[in-house]
Design a protein around this motif. Structure first.
Motif, short mmCIF file in Angstrom:
data_model
loop_
_atom_site.label_atom_id
_atom_site.label_comp_id
_atom_site.label_asym_id
_atom_site.label_seq_id
_atom_site.Cartn_x
_atom_site.Cartn_y
_atom_site.Cartn_z
N THR A 226 0.86 -1.42 0.02
CA THR A 226 0.01 -0.10 -0.04
C THR A 226 0.78 1.17 -0.05
O THR A 226 0.37 2.24 -0.40
N TRP A 227 1.97 1.30 0.59
CA TRP A 227 2.91 2.33 0.62
C TRP A 227 4.43 2.42 -0.21
O TRP A 227 4.74 3.46 -0.60
N LEU A 228 4.67 1.22 -0.47
CA LEU A 228 5.80 1.06 -1.35
C LEU A 228 5.72 1.65 -2.83
O LEU A 228 6.87 2.50 -3.11
N PRO A 229 4.70 1.90 -3.59
CA PRO A 229 4.59 2.41 -4.79
C PRO A 229 5.18 3.87 -4.65
O PRO A 229 5.92 4.43 -5.46
N GLY B 5 6.94 -7.72 5.59
CA GLY B 5 6.19 -6.52 5.10
C GLY B 5 4.74 -6.74 5.28
O GLY B 5 3.87 -5.70 5.28
N TRP B 6 4.17 -8.09 5.65
CA TRP B 6 2.89 -8.08 5.87
C TRP B 6 2.47 -7.99 7.50
O TRP B 6 1.29 -7.28 7.80
N VAL B 7 3.32 -8.38 8.66
CA VAL B 7 2.99 -8.26 9.76
C VAL B 7 3.77 -7.25 10.54
O VAL B 7 3.44 -7.01 11.99
N ILE B 8 4.75 -6.85 10.04
CA ILE B 8 5.80 -5.97 10.76
C ILE B 8 5.49 -4.44 10.44
O ILE B 8 5.60 -4.16 9.27
N ASP B 9 5.23 -3.56 11.57
CA ASP B 9 4.96 -1.99 11.24
C ASP B 9 6.12 -1.35 10.53
O ASP B 9 7.41 -1.21 11.21
N PRO B 10 6.25 -0.98 9.09
CA PRO B 10 7.47 -0.13 8.66
C PRO B 10 7.67 1.15 9.48
O PRO B 10 9.00 1.57 9.22
N GLU C 85 14.18 0.04 6.16
CA GLU C 85 15.43 0.76 6.42
C GLU C 85 15.66 0.90 8.15
O GLU C 85 16.88 1.22 8.37
N ASN C 86 14.56 0.98 9.02
CA ASN C 86 14.76 1.26 10.44
C ASN C 86 15.19 0.21 11.28
O ASN C 86 14.12 -0.29 11.94
#
Length: 459
Positions: A228-231, A298-303, A330-331
Protein backbone atom coordinates in the motif's frame (compact mmCIF):
# COMPACT_ATOMS: atom_id res chain seq x y z
CA UNK A 1 19.72 -13.08 -18.95
CA UNK A 2 17.08 -13.41 -16.17
CA UNK A 3 17.70 -12.77 -12.47
CA UNK A 4 14.98 -14.45 -10.41
CA UNK A 5 14.06 -13.46 -6.86
CA UNK A 6 12.38 -16.68 -5.79
CA UNK A 7 10.97 -15.27 -2.57
CA UNK A 8 9.14 -12.33 -4.15
CA UNK A 9 8.42 -14.28 -7.33
CA UNK A 10 9.90 -11.72 -9.73
CA UNK A 11 12.45 -11.62 -12.52
CA UNK A 12 14.75 -8.87 -13.76
CA UNK A 13 16.59 -9.08 -17.08
CA UNK A 14 20.12 -8.15 -18.15
CA UNK A 15 20.02 -7.32 -21.85
CA UNK A 16 23.29 -7.43 -23.84
CA UNK A 17 23.09 -4.59 -26.37
CA UNK A 18 25.86 -6.09 -28.50
CA UNK A 19 28.35 -3.22 -28.32
CA UNK A 20 29.79 -3.59 -24.83
CA UNK A 21 26.75 -1.99 -23.21
CA UNK A 22 23.84 -3.54 -21.32
CA UNK A 23 20.41 -2.60 -20.04
CA UNK A 24 18.60 -3.98 -16.99
CA UNK A 25 14.82 -4.32 -17.04
CA UNK A 26 12.98 -3.94 -13.71
CA UNK A 27 16.04 -4.18 -11.43
CA UNK A 28 15.61 -4.86 -7.73
CA UNK A 29 17.31 -2.65 -5.17
CA UNK A 30 20.56 -4.56 -4.75
CA UNK A 31 22.28 -3.76 -8.05
CA UNK A 32 25.42 -5.74 -7.30
CA UNK A 33 24.30 -8.98 -9.04
CA UNK A 34 23.59 -7.10 -12.30
CA UNK A 35 26.84 -5.16 -12.16
CA UNK A 36 28.88 -8.26 -11.38
CA UNK A 37 27.25 -10.29 -14.17
CA UNK A 38 27.81 -7.45 -16.63
CA UNK A 39 31.44 -7.13 -15.56
CA UNK A 40 32.05 -10.85 -16.07
CA UNK A 41 30.75 -10.48 -19.62
CA UNK A 42 32.75 -7.36 -20.36
CA UNK A 43 29.64 -5.18 -20.36
CA UNK A 44 28.80 -1.79 -18.88
CA UNK A 45 25.25 -1.16 -17.68
CA UNK A 46 24.12 2.01 -19.42
CA UNK A 47 20.32 1.83 -19.05
CA UNK A 48 17.92 0.88 -16.25
CA UNK A 49 14.40 0.42 -17.58
CA UNK A 50 11.12 0.20 -15.64
CA UNK A 51 7.85 -1.36 -16.80
CA UNK A 52 5.87 0.19 -13.93
CA UNK A 53 6.04 1.64 -10.44
CA UNK A 54 6.52 -1.42 -8.26
CA UNK A 55 4.53 -2.30 -5.15
CA UNK A 56 6.43 -5.42 -4.13
CA UNK A 57 10.10 -4.42 -4.25
CA UNK A 58 12.24 -1.32 -4.09
CA UNK A 59 13.42 -0.33 -7.54
CA UNK A 60 17.13 -0.65 -8.26
CA UNK A 61 17.16 1.95 -11.02
CA UNK A 62 18.67 4.65 -8.79
CA UNK A 63 21.37 2.25 -7.63
CA UNK A 64 22.30 1.58 -11.26
CA UNK A 65 22.14 5.29 -12.03
CA UNK A 66 24.73 5.83 -9.30
CA UNK A 67 26.99 3.60 -11.43
CA UNK A 68 26.32 5.54 -14.60
CA UNK A 69 23.09 4.11 -16.03
CA UNK A 70 20.32 6.20 -17.58
CA UNK A 71 16.90 5.56 -15.99
CA UNK A 72 14.11 5.06 -18.53
CA UNK A 73 10.41 4.78 -17.70
CA UNK A 74 6.98 5.78 -18.94
CA UNK A 75 6.54 9.51 -18.60
CA UNK A 76 3.10 8.79 -17.11
CA UNK A 77 4.77 7.14 -14.10
CA UNK A 78 5.45 10.58 -12.61
CA UNK A 79 8.85 9.68 -11.16
CA UNK A 80 10.22 12.42 -8.94
CA UNK A 81 13.90 11.81 -9.76
CA UNK A 82 15.96 12.27 -12.94
CA UNK A 83 14.95 9.91 -15.73
CA UNK A 84 14.08 9.75 -19.42
CA UNK A 85 10.31 9.55 -19.76
CA UNK A 86 8.83 8.12 -22.95
CA UNK A 87 5.29 7.96 -24.31
CA UNK A 88 3.32 5.29 -26.14
CA UNK A 89 5.05 4.22 -29.35
CA UNK A 90 8.28 6.06 -28.63
CA UNK A 91 11.53 4.14 -28.95
CA UNK A 92 14.68 4.08 -26.87
CA UNK A 93 17.55 3.89 -29.34
CA UNK A 94 20.14 1.40 -28.11
CA UNK A 95 22.35 1.30 -31.17
CA UNK A 96 21.41 -1.69 -33.31
CA UNK A 97 18.57 -2.48 -30.91
CA UNK A 98 15.64 -0.42 -29.68
CA UNK A 99 13.01 -0.68 -26.98
CA UNK A 100 9.57 0.55 -28.01
CA UNK A 101 7.18 1.58 -25.25
CA UNK A 102 3.75 -0.05 -25.48
CA UNK A 103 1.29 1.62 -23.11
CA UNK A 104 -0.41 -1.30 -21.36
CA UNK A 105 -2.40 0.03 -18.39
CA UNK A 106 -4.04 -2.53 -16.15
CA UNK A 107 -1.71 -3.83 -13.47
CA UNK A 108 -0.94 -0.16 -12.81
CA UNK A 109 -2.34 2.91 -14.56
CA UNK A 110 1.02 3.88 -16.06
CA UNK A 111 2.16 0.37 -17.02
CA UNK A 112 4.41 -0.02 -20.06
CA UNK A 113 5.56 -3.11 -21.89
CA UNK A 114 8.83 -2.79 -23.81
CA UNK A 115 9.03 -4.33 -27.28
CA UNK A 116 12.63 -5.21 -28.17
CA UNK A 117 13.39 -4.56 -31.83
CA UNK A 118 16.33 -4.96 -34.15
CA UNK A 119 15.47 -2.48 -36.86
CA UNK A 120 11.79 -3.23 -37.48
CA UNK A 121 12.11 -6.91 -36.50
CA UNK A 122 10.55 -7.68 -33.08
CA UNK A 123 12.75 -9.94 -30.92
CA UNK A 124 10.73 -10.21 -27.71
CA UNK A 125 8.63 -8.21 -25.30
CA UNK A 126 9.21 -7.36 -21.64
CA UNK A 127 5.66 -7.45 -20.34
CA UNK A 128 6.09 -6.59 -16.64
CA UNK A 129 2.68 -7.52 -15.26
CA UNK A 130 0.57 -6.84 -18.36
CA UNK A 131 0.92 -10.48 -19.41
CA UNK A 132 2.43 -13.19 -17.24
CA UNK A 133 2.57 -16.92 -17.84
CA UNK A 134 -0.94 -18.17 -17.14
CA UNK A 135 -2.46 -14.85 -16.11
CA UNK A 136 -2.00 -11.12 -15.75
CA UNK A 137 -0.87 -9.16 -12.71
CA UNK A 138 -3.49 -7.93 -10.25
CA UNK A 139 -5.41 -4.72 -10.93
CA UNK A 140 -6.40 -3.72 -7.38
CA UNK A 141 -3.19 -2.06 -6.19
CA UNK A 142 -4.30 1.46 -7.15
CA UNK A 143 -7.27 1.09 -4.79
CA UNK A 144 -10.38 -1.06 -4.61
CA UNK A 145 -12.38 1.64 -6.36
CA UNK A 146 -10.23 1.24 -9.49
CA UNK A 147 -10.01 -2.56 -9.62
CA UNK A 148 -12.67 -3.10 -12.27
CA UNK A 149 -11.62 -0.05 -14.29
CA UNK A 150 -8.04 -1.31 -14.49
CA UNK A 151 -9.21 -4.87 -15.20
CA UNK A 152 -10.97 -3.49 -18.26
CA UNK A 153 -7.80 -1.62 -19.18
CA UNK A 154 -5.87 -4.89 -18.84
CA UNK A 155 -8.28 -6.57 -21.27
CA UNK A 156 -7.76 -3.83 -23.85
CA UNK A 157 -3.99 -3.78 -23.33
CA UNK A 158 -3.89 -7.49 -24.06
CA UNK A 159 -6.18 -7.51 -27.07
CA UNK A 160 -5.18 -4.24 -28.68
CA UNK A 161 -1.45 -4.37 -28.00
CA UNK A 162 0.17 -7.59 -26.79
CA UNK A 163 -1.91 -10.32 -28.44
CA UNK A 164 -1.54 -8.51 -31.76
CA UNK A 165 2.19 -9.29 -31.71
CA UNK A 166 3.55 -12.35 -33.59
CA UNK A 167 2.67 -15.70 -32.01
CA UNK A 168 6.31 -16.82 -31.91
CA UNK A 169 7.46 -13.69 -30.05
CA UNK A 170 9.07 -14.44 -26.66
CA UNK A 171 7.30 -13.02 -23.59
CA UNK A 172 9.52 -11.96 -20.68
CA UNK A 173 7.36 -11.02 -17.66
CA UNK A 174 8.55 -9.49 -14.40
CA UNK A 175 6.00 -11.17 -12.13
CA UNK A 176 5.79 -14.95 -11.92
CA UNK A 177 5.36 -17.91 -9.57
CA UNK A 178 5.29 -16.83 -5.92
CA UNK A 179 4.52 -13.18 -6.61
CA UNK A 180 1.65 -11.61 -4.68
CA UNK A 181 1.32 -9.23 -7.65
CA UNK A 182 0.24 -12.13 -9.84
CA UNK A 183 -3.38 -12.97 -10.57
CA UNK A 184 -3.47 -16.51 -11.88
CA UNK A 185 -0.18 -17.76 -13.23
CA UNK A 186 1.59 -21.06 -13.73
CA UNK A 187 4.94 -22.45 -12.67
CA UNK A 188 6.73 -21.07 -15.73
CA UNK A 189 8.38 -17.66 -16.00
CA UNK A 190 8.67 -17.07 -19.75
CA UNK A 191 6.53 -17.99 -22.73
CA UNK A 192 5.47 -16.77 -26.18
CA UNK A 193 2.49 -14.78 -27.36
CA UNK A 194 1.08 -17.86 -29.12
CA UNK A 195 1.45 -20.08 -26.08
CA UNK A 196 -0.44 -17.57 -23.95
CA UNK A 197 -3.23 -17.25 -26.51
CA UNK A 198 -3.65 -21.02 -26.33
CA UNK A 199 -3.03 -21.77 -22.66
CA UNK A 200 -3.64 -18.71 -20.48
CA UNK A 201 -6.77 -19.48 -18.38
CA UNK A 202 -7.87 -15.85 -18.47
CA UNK A 203 -8.02 -16.11 -22.28
CA UNK A 204 -9.56 -19.58 -22.55
CA UNK A 205 -12.51 -19.64 -24.94
CA UNK A 206 -11.76 -16.12 -26.18
CA UNK A 207 -13.81 -14.37 -23.46
CA UNK A 208 -15.40 -10.98 -24.03
CA UNK A 209 -14.47 -8.07 -21.80
CA UNK A 210 -17.15 -8.79 -19.19
CA UNK A 211 -16.11 -12.42 -18.76
CA UNK A 212 -12.41 -11.52 -18.68
CA UNK A 213 -13.02 -8.96 -15.93
CA UNK A 214 -15.09 -11.46 -13.95
CA UNK A 215 -12.36 -14.10 -14.16
CA UNK A 216 -9.61 -11.69 -13.24
CA UNK A 217 -11.32 -9.96 -10.34
CA UNK A 218 -12.70 -13.20 -8.85
CA UNK A 219 -9.17 -14.59 -8.69
CA UNK A 220 -7.71 -11.74 -6.65
CA UNK A 221 -6.55 -12.71 -3.18
CA UNK A 222 -5.01 -10.62 -0.42
CA UNK A 223 -1.59 -9.00 -0.62
CA UNK A 224 1.02 -7.79 1.90
CA UNK A 225 0.38 -4.53 3.73
CA UNK A 226 3.59 -2.94 2.46
CA UNK A 227 2.17 -2.95 -1.07
CA UNK A 228 0.00 0.00 0.00
CA UNK A 229 2.91 2.40 0.62
CA UNK A 230 5.85 1.10 -1.42
CA UNK A 231 4.66 2.52 -4.80
CA UNK A 232 4.89 6.08 -3.51
CA UNK A 233 8.28 5.32 -1.97
CA UNK A 234 9.46 4.12 -5.38
CA UNK A 235 7.87 7.06 -7.17
CA UNK A 236 9.60 9.55 -4.89
CA UNK A 237 12.98 7.86 -5.32
CA UNK A 238 14.58 5.41 -2.88
CA UNK A 239 17.68 6.33 -0.96
CA UNK A 240 20.83 5.27 -2.84
CA UNK A 241 22.79 2.69 -0.83
CA UNK A 242 25.55 1.72 -3.29
CA UNK A 243 27.95 4.25 -1.80
CA UNK A 244 28.21 1.95 1.23
CA UNK A 245 25.86 -1.04 1.17
CA UNK A 246 24.63 -1.49 4.76
CA UNK A 247 25.54 -4.40 7.00
CA UNK A 248 23.42 -5.62 9.89
CA UNK A 249 24.75 -4.08 13.14
CA UNK A 250 25.55 -6.59 15.87
CA UNK A 251 24.57 -5.24 19.29
CA UNK A 252 26.22 -6.35 22.57
CA UNK A 253 23.72 -7.55 25.17
CA UNK A 254 23.75 -4.34 27.22
CA UNK A 255 23.13 -2.19 24.14
CA UNK A 256 20.51 -4.63 22.87
CA UNK A 257 18.63 -4.46 26.17
CA UNK A 258 18.76 -0.67 26.16
CA UNK A 259 17.74 -0.14 22.53
CA UNK A 260 16.04 -3.21 21.08
CA UNK A 261 13.85 -3.93 24.08
CA UNK A 262 12.30 -0.46 24.13
CA UNK A 263 8.52 -0.42 23.94
CA UNK A 264 8.24 0.87 20.37
CA UNK A 265 10.75 -1.64 18.94
CA UNK A 266 9.51 -4.77 17.17
CA UNK A 267 11.59 -7.86 17.92
CA UNK A 268 11.67 -10.48 15.15
CA UNK A 269 13.19 -13.93 15.63
CA UNK A 270 14.46 -15.28 12.29
CA UNK A 271 15.60 -18.70 13.52
CA UNK A 272 13.95 -21.97 12.52
CA UNK A 273 10.51 -22.85 13.83
CA UNK A 274 12.05 -25.68 15.85
CA UNK A 275 14.55 -23.35 17.51
CA UNK A 276 11.87 -20.74 18.25
CA UNK A 277 9.56 -23.32 19.81
CA UNK A 278 12.35 -24.61 22.05
CA UNK A 279 12.99 -21.15 23.48
CA UNK A 280 12.63 -17.52 22.50
CA UNK A 281 12.50 -13.99 23.86
CA UNK A 282 8.99 -13.33 25.19
CA UNK A 283 6.83 -11.19 22.86
CA UNK A 284 9.18 -11.72 19.90
CA UNK A 285 7.63 -12.49 16.51
CA UNK A 286 8.76 -15.61 14.65
CA UNK A 287 9.47 -15.05 10.94
CA UNK A 288 11.94 -17.67 9.78
CA UNK A 289 14.58 -16.35 7.37
CA UNK A 290 13.85 -18.03 4.04
CA UNK A 291 13.24 -16.80 0.48
CA UNK A 292 9.71 -15.62 1.41
CA UNK A 293 10.88 -13.77 4.55
CA UNK A 294 10.43 -10.27 3.08
CA UNK A 295 6.80 -10.85 2.13
CA UNK A 296 5.83 -11.81 5.68
CA UNK A 297 7.98 -9.12 7.27
CA UNK A 298 6.13 -6.61 5.10
CA UNK A 299 2.79 -8.13 6.04
CA UNK A 300 3.00 -8.30 9.85
CA UNK A 301 5.69 -5.78 10.92
CA UNK A 302 5.00 -2.04 11.10
CA UNK A 303 7.39 -0.18 8.76
CA UNK A 304 7.15 3.00 10.83
CA UNK A 305 8.63 1.44 13.98
CA UNK A 306 12.20 0.20 14.54
CA UNK A 307 12.88 -3.51 14.20
CA UNK A 308 15.56 -5.67 15.83
CA UNK A 309 16.39 -9.32 15.27
CA UNK A 310 17.23 -12.50 17.13
CA UNK A 311 19.53 -14.72 15.08
CA UNK A 312 21.77 -17.73 15.58
CA UNK A 313 24.91 -19.21 14.03
CA UNK A 314 22.94 -20.45 11.02
CA UNK A 315 21.62 -17.02 10.05
CA UNK A 316 22.84 -15.42 6.83
CA UNK A 317 22.98 -11.88 8.20
CA UNK A 318 23.72 -10.31 4.81
CA UNK A 319 20.65 -12.01 3.33
CA UNK A 320 18.60 -10.75 6.27
CA UNK A 321 19.49 -7.08 5.80
CA UNK A 322 19.19 -7.37 2.01
CA UNK A 323 15.64 -8.71 2.26
CA UNK A 324 14.71 -5.90 4.65
CA UNK A 325 16.14 -3.18 2.42
CA UNK A 326 14.65 -4.82 -0.68
CA UNK A 327 11.13 -3.94 0.47
CA UNK A 328 11.97 -0.59 2.04
CA UNK A 329 12.45 -1.61 5.69
CA UNK A 330 15.35 0.66 6.62
CA UNK A 331 14.72 1.35 10.32
CA UNK A 332 16.76 -1.68 11.43
CA UNK A 333 18.57 -1.49 14.76
CA UNK A 334 20.52 -4.75 14.39
CA UNK A 335 20.64 -8.17 16.01
CA UNK A 336 21.82 -9.47 19.37
CA UNK A 337 25.52 -10.35 19.30
CA UNK A 338 25.79 -14.04 20.11
CA UNK A 339 22.17 -14.61 19.16
CA UNK A 340 19.59 -16.29 21.36
CA UNK A 341 22.34 -18.30 23.06
CA UNK A 342 23.67 -15.06 24.53
CA UNK A 343 20.20 -14.13 25.80
CA UNK A 344 19.73 -17.54 27.40
CA UNK A 345 23.21 -17.55 28.95
CA UNK A 346 22.42 -14.25 30.65
CA UNK A 347 19.55 -15.91 32.50
CA UNK A 348 16.93 -13.68 30.92
CA UNK A 349 13.27 -14.78 30.58
CA UNK A 350 12.55 -17.47 27.99
CA UNK A 351 9.19 -18.46 26.48
CA UNK A 352 8.36 -21.72 24.69
CA UNK A 353 5.65 -22.98 22.34
CA UNK A 354 4.52 -26.59 22.12
CA UNK A 355 4.14 -28.62 18.94
CA UNK A 356 0.93 -30.52 18.23
CA UNK A 357 0.71 -33.99 16.66
CA UNK A 358 -1.63 -34.85 13.80
CA UNK A 359 -3.86 -36.83 16.15
CA UNK A 360 -4.35 -33.76 18.35
CA UNK A 361 -6.18 -31.80 15.66
CA UNK A 362 -9.41 -33.77 15.93
CA UNK A 363 -9.96 -32.73 19.55
CA UNK A 364 -8.68 -29.13 19.54
CA UNK A 365 -9.69 -25.86 17.87
CA UNK A 366 -7.61 -25.51 14.69
CA UNK A 367 -6.65 -22.14 13.22
CA UNK A 368 -5.46 -22.45 9.60
CA UNK A 369 -3.58 -19.27 8.61
CA UNK A 370 -3.01 -20.01 4.91
CA UNK A 371 -4.40 -17.90 2.10
CA UNK A 372 -8.10 -18.34 1.42
CA UNK A 373 -7.44 -20.12 -1.89
CA UNK A 374 -5.10 -22.61 -0.21
CA UNK A 375 -7.63 -23.30 2.52
CA UNK A 376 -10.41 -23.75 -0.02
CA UNK A 377 -8.41 -26.38 -1.89
CA UNK A 378 -7.89 -28.60 1.16
CA UNK A 379 -8.18 -28.22 4.93
CA UNK A 380 -8.75 -30.10 8.15
CA UNK A 381 -12.51 -30.45 8.79
CA UNK A 382 -13.80 -27.86 11.22
CA UNK A 383 -10.72 -25.63 10.98
CA UNK A 384 -11.17 -21.86 11.15
CA UNK A 385 -9.42 -19.94 8.36
CA UNK A 386 -7.94 -16.55 9.22
CA UNK A 387 -5.14 -15.51 6.89
CA UNK A 388 -1.88 -14.74 8.66
CA UNK A 389 -1.88 -11.17 7.37
CA UNK A 390 -5.30 -10.57 8.95
CA UNK A 391 -4.67 -12.38 12.21
CA UNK A 392 -3.98 -9.44 14.50
CA UNK A 393 -7.15 -7.60 13.47
CA UNK A 394 -9.16 -10.84 13.82
CA UNK A 395 -7.71 -11.36 17.31
CA UNK A 396 -8.74 -7.85 18.32
CA UNK A 397 -12.22 -8.36 16.88
CA UNK A 398 -12.71 -11.66 18.66
CA UNK A 399 -12.56 -13.76 15.51
CA UNK A 400 -10.03 -16.23 16.95
CA UNK A 401 -10.82 -18.89 19.58
CA UNK A 402 -9.64 -17.83 23.04
CA UNK A 403 -9.64 -21.22 24.76
CA UNK A 404 -6.48 -20.95 26.88
CA UNK A 405 -6.82 -24.26 28.69
CA UNK A 406 -3.46 -26.00 28.81
CA UNK A 407 -5.33 -29.28 28.37
CA UNK A 408 -7.01 -28.15 25.15
CA UNK A 409 -4.86 -25.52 23.43
CA UNK A 410 -5.56 -23.75 20.19
CA UNK A 411 -3.53 -25.24 17.33
CA UNK A 412 -2.22 -23.10 14.47
CA UNK A 413 -1.34 -24.68 11.14
CA UNK A 414 -0.36 -23.79 7.56
CA UNK A 415 1.47 -26.02 5.09
CA UNK A 416 5.00 -26.37 6.49
CA UNK A 417 5.04 -24.69 9.90
CA UNK A 418 6.65 -21.30 9.27
CA UNK A 419 3.44 -19.28 8.92
CA UNK A 420 1.75 -21.17 11.75
CA UNK A 421 4.67 -20.35 14.07
CA UNK A 422 4.43 -16.69 13.09
CA UNK A 423 0.72 -16.86 13.90
CA UNK A 424 1.38 -18.50 17.26
CA UNK A 425 3.90 -15.81 18.16
CA UNK A 426 1.47 -13.03 17.21
CA UNK A 427 -1.26 -14.62 19.33
CA UNK A 428 1.15 -15.05 22.25
CA UNK A 429 2.20 -11.40 22.06
CA UNK A 430 -1.44 -10.26 21.98
CA UNK A 431 -2.38 -12.49 24.94
CA UNK A 432 0.78 -11.90 26.97
CA UNK A 433 1.86 -15.55 27.16
CA UNK A 434 2.14 -18.77 25.15
CA UNK A 435 -0.26 -20.83 27.25
CA UNK A 436 -3.00 -22.53 25.28
CA UNK A 437 -1.19 -22.18 21.95
CA UNK A 438 0.36 -25.05 20.00
CA UNK A 439 1.71 -25.38 16.47
CA UNK A 440 1.19 -28.15 13.92
CA UNK A 441 4.01 -28.14 11.38
CA UNK A 442 2.38 -30.44 8.82
CA UNK A 443 -0.11 -29.86 6.02
CA UNK A 444 -3.76 -30.84 5.68
CA UNK A 445 -2.72 -33.62 3.32
CA UNK A 446 -0.11 -34.81 5.82
CA UNK A 447 -2.72 -34.80 8.58
CA UNK A 448 -5.01 -36.96 6.42
CA UNK A 449 -2.24 -39.44 5.64
CA UNK A 450 -1.28 -39.81 9.29
CA UNK A 451 -4.80 -40.08 10.68
CA UNK A 452 -6.61 -41.85 7.85
CA UNK A 453 -9.28 -39.16 7.85
CA UNK A 454 -10.60 -37.18 4.90
CA UNK A 455 -9.74 -33.57 4.28
CA UNK A 456 -12.40 -30.98 3.42
CA UNK A 457 -12.49 -28.43 0.61
CA UNK A 458 -14.29 -25.17 -0.05
CA UNK A 459 -14.60 -22.12 2.15
Amino acid sequence: MPFVHEGLGNASYLLDLGDGRAAVIDPQRDARPYLQAAHRRGLRVTHAVETHVHADFVTGTRELAHHGAQIVAAGAAGLAFPHQGLGDGQRLDLGGLALELLATPGHTPEHAAWLLREGEQPLGVFTGGALIVGGVARTDLAGANRTEELARSAYRSLHQRLLALPDALPVWPTHGPGSFCSAGGSGERTSTIGEQKAANPLLAGDPDEEEFVRRLVSGLGSYPDYFTWLPEYNRAGPQVLSRAWPHLPSLPLEQFLAQAMAEQVQLVDVRSTKAFAAGHVPDSIAIELRPQFASWLGWVIDPHRPVAFITDGHTDRDELINQCLGIGYENVLGDLAGGFARWQAAGLPVARIAFAEAEDLTARPVLDVRQRSEFGAAHVPGALNVELGSLESAELLGGVPTDSSAQRPLVTMCAHGQRSMTAASLLARARGNTEGIAVFTGSAQGWAQRTGRRISSGT
